[in-house]
Design a protein around this motif. Structure first.
Motif, PDB file in Angstrom:
ATOM      1  N   GLY A 257       0.801  -1.219   0.000  1.00 14.71           N
ATOM      2  CA  GLY A 257       0.000   0.000   0.000  1.00 14.71           C
ATOM      3  C   GLY A 257       0.832   1.267   0.000  1.00 14.71           C
ATOM      4  N   SER A 258       2.139   1.134   0.116  1.00 12.77           N
ATOM      5  CA  SER A 258       3.001   2.310   0.111  1.00 12.77           C
ATOM      6  C   SER A 258       3.299   2.719  -1.330  1.00 12.77           C
ATOM      7  CB  SER A 258       4.315   1.992   0.832  1.00 12.77           C
ATOM      8  OG  SER A 258       5.202   3.086   0.716  1.00 12.77           O
ATOM      9  N   ALA A 259       3.103   3.984  -1.594  1.00 11.56           N
ATOM     10  CA  ALA A 259       3.365   4.493  -2.939  1.00 11.56           C
ATOM     11  C   ALA A 259       4.668   5.289  -2.998  1.00 11.56           C
ATOM     12  CB  ALA A 259       2.195   5.349  -3.394  1.00 11.56           C
TER      13      ALA A 259
ATOM     14  N   VAL B  66       9.664   1.821  -3.323  1.00 13.49           N
ATOM     15  CA  VAL B  66      10.508   1.447  -2.196  1.00 13.49           C
ATOM     16  C   VAL B  66      10.473  -0.054  -1.928  1.00 13.49           C
ATOM     17  CG1 VAL B  66       8.806   1.845  -0.384  1.00 13.49           C
ATOM     18  CG2 VAL B  66      11.234   2.191   0.087  1.00 13.49           C
ATOM     19  N   TRP B  67       9.345  -0.694  -2.243  1.00 16.72           N
ATOM     20  CA  TRP B  67       9.277  -2.148  -2.049  1.00 16.72           C
ATOM     21  C   TRP B  67      10.253  -2.858  -2.967  1.00 16.72           C
ATOM     22  CZ3 TRP B  67       8.188  -5.045  -6.262  1.00 16.72           C
ATOM     23  CH2 TRP B  67       7.492  -4.444  -7.305  1.00 16.72           C
ATOM     24  N   LEU B  68      10.526  -2.324  -4.152  1.00 16.92           N
ATOM     25  CA  LEU B  68      11.492  -2.938  -5.054  1.00 16.92           C
ATOM     26  C   LEU B  68      12.920  -2.780  -4.512  1.00 16.92           C
ATOM     27  CD1 LEU B  68      11.908  -4.465  -7.658  1.00 16.92           C
ATOM     28  CD2 LEU B  68      12.008  -2.285  -8.857  1.00 16.92           C
TER      29      LEU B  68
END
Length: 93
Positions: free
Chosen positions: A27-29, A37-39
């Motif tokens: 859910g973080s954009a 940031v997830w990548l």
């Protein structure tokens, strides 16, 4: 000593596997340097996992698999005793 080491590496494996997927970033954009940031988390975590796996391979490879009584010099796995086993499978070329 072996049991403590085995427990330690099991705990490390559970933590590594548990944090592989960045569930806390769902859910973080947020974008850093043009990428989510997830990548970045995934790329960094794979680097950490590689280092930990290298440490495991250097220090504890075979723990939990080989027992302390497996000191037969590898005779069961192709060592000197294997040449004495009868050959099967037909004629040799």
């Amino acid at each position: 000593m072996h049991r403590n080491e085995l427990g330690f590496w099991i705990a490390v494996a559970v933590v590594l596997a548990g944090l592989t997927v960045p569930w806390f970033l769902w859910g973080s954009a947020t974008v850093v340097a043009g990428l989510p940031v997830w990548l970045w988390w995934h790329v960094g975590w794979m680097g950490v996992a590689s280092i930990i796996f290298w440490l495991f391979a250097q220090r504890a490879w075979g723990i939990g698999i080989e027992s302390a009584g497996d000191d037969d010099g590898g005779e069961r796995l192709g060592g000197p005793g294997r040449a004495r086993e009868p050959r099967t499978g037909g004629e040799s070329p």
